[in-house]
Structures are given as structure tokens and as C-alpha cells.
Design an enzyme around this catalytic site. Structure first.
Site, PDB file in Angstrom:
ATOM      1  N   SER A 823       0.826  -1.208   0.000  1.00 51.33           N
ATOM      2  CA  SER A 823       0.000   0.000   0.000  1.00 51.33           C
ATOM      3  C   SER A 823       0.858   1.255   0.000  1.00 51.33           C
ATOM      4  O   SER A 823       1.964   1.267   0.528  1.00 51.33           O
ATOM      5  CB  SER A 823      -0.905   0.038   1.239  1.00 51.33           C
ATOM      6  OG  SER A 823      -1.840  -1.004   1.235  1.00 51.33           O
ATOM      7  N   CYS A 824       0.298   2.286  -0.570  1.00 51.25           N
ATOM      8  CA  CYS A 824       0.771   3.653  -0.355  1.00 51.25           C
ATOM      9  C   CYS A 824      -0.489   4.512  -0.343  1.00 51.25           C
ATOM     10  O   CYS A 824      -1.569   4.005  -0.040  1.00 51.25           O
ATOM     11  CB  CYS A 824       1.780   4.087  -1.415  1.00 51.25           C
ATOM     12  SG  CYS A 824       1.140   4.072  -3.108  1.00 51.25           S
ATOM     13  N   LYS A 825      -0.382   5.748  -0.650  1.00 49.16           N
ATOM     14  CA  LYS A 825      -1.560   6.619  -0.582  1.00 49.16           C
ATOM     15  C   LYS A 825      -2.670   6.134  -1.514  1.00 49.16           C
ATOM     16  O   LYS A 825      -3.835   6.082  -1.133  1.00 49.16           O
ATOM     17  CB  LYS A 825      -1.156   8.049  -0.933  1.00 49.16           C
ATOM     18  CG  LYS A 825      -2.267   9.069  -0.834  1.00 49.16           C
ATOM     19  CD  LYS A 825      -1.719  10.459  -1.131  1.00 49.16           C
ATOM     20  CE  LYS A 825      -2.806  11.530  -1.043  1.00 49.16           C
ATOM     21  NZ  LYS A 825      -2.249  12.881  -1.299  1.00 49.16           N
TER      22      LYS A 825
END
Length: 906
Positions: A823-825
Site C-alpha cells: 500500500s501507499c496513498k
């Protein structure tokens, strides 16, 4: 129609050379024309593009040796703008290709006026079986070492036929497939296929959760109505709380109605992350599988789920995320309780009240059902059936009694009694043990409530109990004898009293359940003893008794009054305990207005996103492991680890996202999975279902009957399956640079340390219950215990952007048969860098990818693979949202190749 899944033949177009140099802003694309026009993939910024794609000849245009195929090459100046210029074309017949040496043709590109354009195209025939099923040695080609790896693109329908597959069709859809060919250290060739898919659970899980939230909150309102008559003060609080619940229910119903309008969509683009109607939907949820075929090794595949950070993007992060907001809220809650004249309950007490309500709602109907089954067995005069029914009834009843044997229930009943109209409190006295001081106080007034707070954490030993309507400030004062520093509050002086209220009534009520059960057990034993004795030859005078004892209705007649009394006692206990726990939650909700309700909504949003991702990963991992008996054994004996990798920074609004994500993933501990047999093989009956309430959810995963029958008995019997979520975060962007040099990264350090301990505890439990032979085999021989030690050292090491934490944690997860998430933003840019890096690292470590090919393979995947397609799906532009200055702060291995990034709206 363009596809790789053809039965006859496949053309390979590669080595397209031009007479002049193409810069990075002038990528080459090509199109293949076979009466209806078809398109090959675009090769960005490359002088030697290599393509591998299939052509299916439609039935209205059957292929024959005379069939002509025209290839046209364009220079795509800007693919996002779909602008291109014609470079040249070449035409050949299928017969010429089949008669050519090695079935390969070298064609010169010509302009529309027939002039040679100076470039060549090489076309070769290759049987599909050689690509997909047999030894990859058959497809090796002589490609000079300076050339880039082979890139192949497949249309979505050319991949695995998901739509008609009972194990994938219901959940995964819209696949995008890319195929590569890379050189190994021994100069052989491996075939690598990336496949990225959307997941229908992106929408179905949040919609089910919303329905459950609505039902739970409406039930809470009904429970508050059924509390009975309360004093004016408490009645006003009840009305205000019911109004708040009504507002939440209306909001959830509106959101659900908006989601029901959406059809045919199975993922939420990153550009919609702040859209209110979609706030419960996970951002950009996709699955990605890399399948590797090597000359001398069994096929292997590696899965990962990519999803945007579960966070309340619509609500924003101005005041931080859930972790900070909840901490601040609990600190201020005591003052709220005083302001609203209600009892302060700790989070533990509130959780206990919810647990009691949940357990009662599950056990009470189950006990009733088992009691009826016992009577049915008695009616049938079945001794084995009687024993089995009694055992199950005893187990569930004992569990029921144990749940209610808690001082919280008793003290809450007393507090509820004190909140009734006409309540008059008893004079209370206090005698300090230290200091020699004497303080006496009286609590009076028909609608006033006591405030026993002495001897409790946060209060001075000399604190007095004043005559006030301020309300009780801590539930502990309602419990039995309480000792504090220098203070002794006796039981009779620390709880509400009423001349008509029997303080021991609750003890008798719940104890009656156990007594009734003992009577039922004794009667069953007696009946079975008589039955056994009647099997022996009986004296003449006992013949009538024998006939009576063998009357099938006689057992039921003797058991029925006892069983009926047991059910009545259980119902009486449920009614009293339900009112008591509802009163606890009323007080908790009253002192939560309005902040507590807003926080609960935020938590619901974050949890919905996290659960959708987890369910997607669990289903993907289950489908992949159906033939692995070691995996299935691990699944029901221990459970699975779900490792979330996060690349968020600990600076600005991303620190709020990380706080939300941390709480959301931690809340996944309340989730269990259960595998069930589907009612039919219809796709609608194979969709996972969610049931439960906020303190405990179960996800049911239905499988087709034939597949279900192959599972271990423990799973088929409905054993709950656990998942152990862990989160590791390392920020890699320029904001993390600022945080590390001038800010605070303690949140990241706490998260990594806490989750390392969880991962270590999981491995310890796994090692005790499951033979390590059940775990998958990897080429790298590093022991898992050694990997954990290395991870622990990295977690406590003060090192900037220590991405080794993520690499080691990911390796451990795969070695433990776990579920991998990245995940990231928005799961689009940084996530793409991480996924492609992990894939190439796996090719290097597990499949002997040549070192000379590592960087080129990495760039190739980032330039032409599934992740750039993911970017295109999200923002309709094939550029990662980075700029040069940002990338200077990135670790080198997380930087995309030139020409694939730029300023875009993400």
C-alpha cells in the site's frame, strides 16, 4: 481480435530497427492489420522494441496460406494524447511465413508510396503450446545481450478464463496480462507472466458491512427504547443518543443507496478517494500474480494484493488520524462524563458490554435450539442422540453462564436501578484510614445519582463524595469493596441502594440457569440408567414398569418441564443482562456526544476498506492453496498471517493516513473466516458473505460442492479460521526525508516494533502446532528464525529509509504461506515501484535471473507491465506521479525509468 490464446499459430514481431535515433519522448508503437485493424502494445523509448502477441482469425475471415497480413508501424509521439506518425508498413502471406526457413520472415518497412523507410520487421511463427505448456528451451532466441527483454501484452479475454471458472469467476474480473522472457544465469530463458485483476469484493464487502452497521444501530435504538422508564435526566440522555444513532443510520442508508446505483464497476480509482459516496470502498484494490515458467523447475507463482491505504480520505487529516483522535478522546472522556452526568466506563468495560450482548445474542437461540433437539431425542427414545444433544447443550449453557459471571453486569443492574424514577439513595459514610479525618455525605433527591469515585485511579485518597447531580464518574464505584491508597470504601456504602431492590437477586437469577442444567443432566442420567437396567431380564412384578419406561413419550414427558424451566431461566437472564449492558452503552454513548459518534463513523469507514482488502487476499490465497494439504492444515490449526506493507511517510497528512491504517488493520483481529458449501455452483452463490457486528465479524467463503468435499474435516465442520494482520511501514519519499531530519518518526517505529512482536508470536505458535514441512520450499535456504532475528535487528536500528524491513517482512510472509499486501496513498505509484522490485528480486533469488538482466527487467516491468496499466486505469495517463526532485529522495531501486513519470493529477 487480438489475443494470445489461439490454437493455430502465433506471430512474433520483434527487432524493429529505424535508420535514425529515437529519443525518450519518441517511443515506437506498432499496429497489425488483418482486415479488421488490430493493435500491438506500445514500446516506450526504445530503439529495439520486442513484441509477442497472438492473432486469432475470426470465423468470417478464415486463415489460409493465401491470407495476407499487413503490419504498420507508427512513431507515437505522446501515447496519452494518442498522437502518432506513420513510419512504414509491410505485407506478407501466411503461406510465405510457413514456407520460410525456420518459419521466420524479415520484411522491409515501406512508406505509402512504396519507398523503403529504412527499417525492418522480423515475423516468426511459434506454436502456442511451446509458449504455454512445454519446455521453454523451445522458444529461446538469439538476442544480443544489449537488447531489452521481450515484452508481451495480452487482451483481457486471452488470460485465464475467469468468467467460467467456479473458483475465480465470482470474485476476480477484468484481467490484464503481460508476458516477458528473461535470461537466466545459465543462458536459458524463463517465461514470466504478470496478471492483474480487479476484485468484486471492493464493493460487495462494504455494502454488506453498511447493511450490518445499519441493522446494529437500529437494534441499539430499539434496545434503548426497551430500557423502560428512566428518570428525566437519563431519559433526556437516551433521547439525545437515539437521535444521534438515527442520524448515523440515515447517513449509512444514503451511502448504501448511492452504492446500489453503481453497476459494472469493481474498483475505485485513486482520483475518487475523497468522494463521500465511495468513502467505504477501498482505493484501487487489485490482485497481481506473477507466474514463472523455467526450463528445469516447476512453475511457480507469487501473489500480492495492492490497495490504497485504508483511511478516511473524505473526512481529512487536519486533526490527525484514528490513533491520535482515539487517544485524545479517551483522555477527555472523563470530563465528558461529568458534563453529561453519566458514569465513565473504560474502553475495556465498554468492550466487555458489547461482548456480553454479542455472546448472548448468539448463545440464547442456540441453547433454545439444542434444548428442543434434546426433547426430540427423548421423543425418539434415542440414547446416543440424547447424549450428544445433552453434551452440546451443556457446553453452550456453561459458556453462557461463564459469560454473565461478571461484576460489570451486576454493577450495571444496580446503576440502572438507581436511574429509575423515584429512586432514593441510602446515606453513605466514609472513614479514611489515614489522616484521622472524618467526612460524611448524603446523596439524596428522587432523580439524583451518586458519585462514588474514591480509591479509583486518577482520584486523590482524600477526595470527598459530594451531594450532587454530577453523576457517578467511574463504574468501579458501583462494584464490590474498593480499596484505594489510604481509603476503604465498604460495599454497602459504595453502591446505590433501594429498599425494594435485592442486591443478591442477579446472583440467584444466573445461578438458576446452572441449577436447571444440572437438573436436566440428572434426569437424563436417570432415564438412561433405567433404560440400561430394563434391558436385563426383569421380575414379573416389574413388567408394567418396563412397559412404561419403554414408552417413547415417557422420556419427553419427564424432561419437558425441566427443559422448559431451563429455557425460561435463560430468557430471564438475557432480559436482565441485556438491559444492564444497554445501560452501560447508553452511558458510554452519552458521554461520547458528539465526538464519539464521529470517531465511530471514521472507524467504520477505515475498517470497511481494510476488510475488503483482507477478504480479497484471503480468497485469493485460499483458491491458490486448495491442493496444498500442508497449507490447509496450517489454515485450520493456526491461521494465516496477513502482512501489510506500507510506504506512507510520517509527515503532513500522510501521518494521519498511517494512523487510520494502523487502527483499521489492528481491528482486523476481530475478523474470522469460515468456509462453507455453496448452495449451488451459480456464481451468485459463490460470493463471500459477511455477518456479525462491530465487535466481531465472520466472513463466510462458499465453495462449490466438489471442491468443498476435498477440504479437511475440521474446515468442513465450520471451524473458524483466524488471520493475524501485521503492518510494517517505511516511508520512502521526500516527505519522509523531512520527517527523518526535522520531524518525528516515532509512530513508524512503534508500529514496526509492535507488529514484529506479533509476527514473532505467530511463528512461535506455528512452529508448535504445524510441522515446518508444511511450509513452502524456497531456493534461499535462510532459516525463518534467522530472518526474524534480522528483522528484529532492523526494526530497532536507527537507519533512514530502512527498506530492508519491508523486504525481510515480505520474505517471511511468503515463507509462512501468508497473504501479502502492498500500500501507499493510492496504490498506484510507490506501490508500483515496490511490487515490480519484489517481483524482480524473486526472479533473481528463486529463478536465477541473470544479473545483467535485473535492472532491464525492472525497467521493463515498470515501463510496459501491469503497473503502468494500473496507472492508466486510475488517471487515464501512462505516467507515474513523480517529479525529478522527488525521485532524488527515493532509494535508487524505487525510481522508475526515464520517460515514465511526470507531473500528473493523481
Amino acid at each position: 481480435m487480438l489475443t494470445t490464446c489461439m490454437t493455430d499459430w502465433l506471430t512474433s514481431l520483434h527487432r524493429c530497427r529505424q535508420a535514425y535515433h529515437f529519443s525518450s519522448s519518441q517511443p515506437i508503437s506498432s499496429a497489425k492489420k488483418i482486415r479488421p485493424q488490430l493493435r500491438l502494445p506500445t514500446m516506450l523509448a526504445n530503439k529495439d522494441p520486442l513484441f509477442l502477441t497472438g492473432v486469432t482469425f475470426p470465423s468470417e475471415y478464415p486463415a489460409s496460406p493465401e491470407t495476407l497480413v499487413k503490419l504498420t508501424v507508427y512513431d507515437a509521439k505522446d501515447k496519452s494524447q494518442e498522437s502518432s506518425s506513420f513510419l512504414g508498413s509491410a505485407t506478407f502471406s501466411v503461406g510465405n511465413l510457413l514456407r520460410a526457413k525456420d518459419e521466420r520472415l524479415t520484411l522491409s518497412l515501406r512508406t505509402s508510396d512504396g519507398v523503403c523507410a529504412g527499417g525492418t520487421v522480423v515475423v516468426s511463427r511459434l506454436k502456442m503450446g511451446e509458449m504455454e505448456e512445454v519446455d521453454v528451451d523451445h522458444i529461446t532466441t538469439e538476442i544480443p545481450s544489449h537488447k531489452c527483454p521481450l515484452v508481451c501484452e495480452s487482451a483481457s479475454h486471452a488470460c485465464i478464463d475467469r468468467q467460467n471458472n467456479p473458483l475465480t469467476g465470482p470474485v476476480f474480473k477484468n484481467p490484464i496480462c503481460k508476458v516477458y522472457r528473461f535470461q537466466t544465469v545459465d543462458s536459458k530463458w524463463m517465461l514470466v507472466r504478470e496478471q492483474m485483476e480487479e476484485c468484486t469484493l471492493s464493493f460487495s464487502i462494504p455494502k454488506q458491512l453498511l447493511s450490518l452497521y445499519i441493522h446494529e444501530d437500529m437494534s441499539r435504538v430499539q434496545d434503548l427504547r426497551e430500557l423502560g422508564e428512566l428518570s428525566p435526566h437519563w431519559d433526556n440522555l437516551r433521547k439525545e443518543v437515539m437521535t444521534r444513532y438515527g442520524g448515523i443510520v440515515n447517513s449509512f442508508q444514503e451511502t448504501l443507496a448511492e452504492l446500489d446505483k453503481i453497476t459494472g464497476r469493481s474498483f475505485k480509482p485513486s482520483c475518487c478517494k475523497t468522494q463521500k459516496s465511495l468513502e467505504f470502498i477501498p482505493i484501487n484494490l487489485h490482485t497481481q500474480r506473477m507466474r514463472v515458467t523455467c526450463p528445469r523447475k516447476t512453475d511457480a507463482f507469487y501473489d500480492v494484493v495492492t490497495v490504497g491505504a485504508p483511511a478516511a480520505h473524505f473526512q481529512g487529516f487536519k486533526c490527525g488520524g484514528l490513533q491520535r483522535l482515539l487517544s485524545r478522546y479517551e483522555a477527555e472522556k472523563k470530563s465528558f462524563s461529568t458534563a453529561y452526568q453519566c458514569i465513565y466506563y473504560s474502553p475495556e468495560h465498554t468492550a466487555k458490554a458489547q461482548e456480553v450482548l454479542s455472546t448472548m445474542s448468539l448463545l440464547q437461540p442456540l441453547i433454545t435450539s439444542l434444548a428442543d433437539r434434546l426433547l426430540q431425542a427423548a421423543q425418539e427414545h434415542s440414547s446416543p442422540g440424547l447424549r450428544d444433544a445433552l453434551k452440546n447443550l451443556s457446553d453452550k449453557t456453561e459458556q453462557f453462564v461463564h459469560t454473565l459471571k461478571d461484576e460489570l453486569v451486576k454493577s450495571a443492574l444496580l446503576a440502572l436501578h438507581a436511574a429509575r424514577p423515584g429512586y432514593v439513595s441510602k446515606n453513605q459514610q466514609q472513614t479514611p484510614v489515614q489522616g484521622g479525618q472524618h467526612q460524611g455525605h448524603i446523596l439524596q433527591g428522587s432523580d439524583q445519582n451518586p458519585s462514588p469515585v474514591q480509591g479509583l485511579p486518577g482520584h486523590s485518597p482524600a477526595t470527598s463524595i459530594t451531594d450532587s447531580t454530577a453523576g457517578c464518574n467511574n463504574v468501579e464505584g458501583l462494584q464490590s469493596t474498593t480499596r484505594g491508597e489510604g481509603v476503604l470504601l465498604k460495599h454497602q456504602d459504595s453502591i446505590p441502594h433501594h429498599k425494594e431492590y435485592d442486591e443478591e437477586e442477579w446472583d440467584r437469577v444466573w445461578a438458576n440457569v446452572a441449577k436447571c442444567l444440572n437438573c436436566v443432566i440428572a434426569m437424563v442420567d436417570k432415564l438412561q440408567e433405567e433404560d440400561n437396567s430394563n434391558q436385563e431380564p426383569a421380575p414379573e412384578q416389574q413388567l408394567a414398569d418396563v412397559i412404561i419406561s419403554h414408552n417413547p413419550g415417557n422420556w419427553r414427558e419427564q424432561l419437558c418441564p425441566l427443559v422448559t424451566r431451563l429455557k425460561e431461566c435463560v430468557m430471564e437472564v438475557v432480559e436482565k443482562a441485556k438491559r444492564a449492558m444497554t445501560f452501560v452503552l447508553l452511558q458510554e454513548a452519552a458521554c461520547s456526544i458528539p465526538q464519539g459518534f464521529l470517531l465511530q463513523q471514521r472507524r467504520d469507514v477505515v475498517f470497511s476498506q481494510a476488510l475488503a482488502a483482507l477478504a480479497c487476499g484471503f480468497v485469493m490465497r485460499l483458491y491458490a492453496g486448495m491442493q496444498d494439504q500442508g497449507f490447509l492444515r496450517q489454515l485450520h490449526l493456526v491461521g494465516l498471517v496477513a502482512q501489510f506493507e506500507s510506504l506512507l511517510s510520517t509527515y503532513s497528512e500522510e501521518i494521519g493516513m498511517l494512523e487510520d491504517m494502523d487502527v483499521g488493520i489492528s481491528d482486523l483481529k476481530r475478523v474470522l473466516f469460515q468456509i462453507t458449501e455453496a448452495k449451488s455452483d451459480d456464481l451468485s452463490d459463490l460470493q463471500p458473505l459477511v455477518c456479525g457486528r462491530r465487535d466481531h465479524f465472520t466472513v463466510e467463503v462458499p465453495l462449490p460442492r466438489l471442491v468443498f468435499q476435498t477440504l479437511p474435516e475440521e474446515i468442513k465442520e465450520g471451524k473458524p479460521l483466524r488471520v493475524f494482520p501485521v503492518l510494517f511501514n517505511v516511508g520512502i519519499n521526500e516527505q519522509q526525508t523531512i520527517a527523518e531530519r526535522f520531524g518525528d518518526i516515532s509512530l513508524q517505529e512503534r508500529i514496526n516494533q509492535r507488529n514484529f512482536e506479533t509476527l514473532e508470536a505467530y511463528y512461535k505458535s506455528l512452529r508448535e502446532k504445524v510441522p515446518l514441512e508444511c511450509l513452502p520450499c524456497f531456493q534461499t535456504q535462510t532459516d525463518i528464525k534467522e530472518l526474524l532475528e534480522t528483522l528484529g535487528q532492523n526494526v530497532v536500528t536507527k537507519k533512514r529509509k530502512n527498506v530492508e524491513i519491508l523486504w525481510i517482512a515480505g520474505t517471511i510472509c511468503r515463507r509462512l504461506n501468508g497473504i501479502r499486501f502492498t500500500s501507499c496513498k493510492s496504490a498506484k505509484d510507490r506501490t508500483s515501484m515496490s511490487v515490480t522490485l519484489e517481483q524482480c528480486a524473486l526472479l533473481r533469488d528463486e529463478h536465477q535471473l541473470s544479473k545483467d538482466f535485473f535492472i532491464r527487467a525492472l525497467d521493463c516491468m515498470r515501463r510496459e507491465g501491469c503497473r503502468i496499466e494500473n496507472v492508466q486505469k486510475n488517471i487515464r495517463c501512462r505516467k507515474y506521479a513523480f517529479n525529478m526532485l522527488q525521485l532524488m529522495a527515493f532509494p535508487k531501486c524505487y525510481r522508475p525509468p526515464e520517460g515514465t513519470y511526470g507531473k500528473v493529477d493523481s
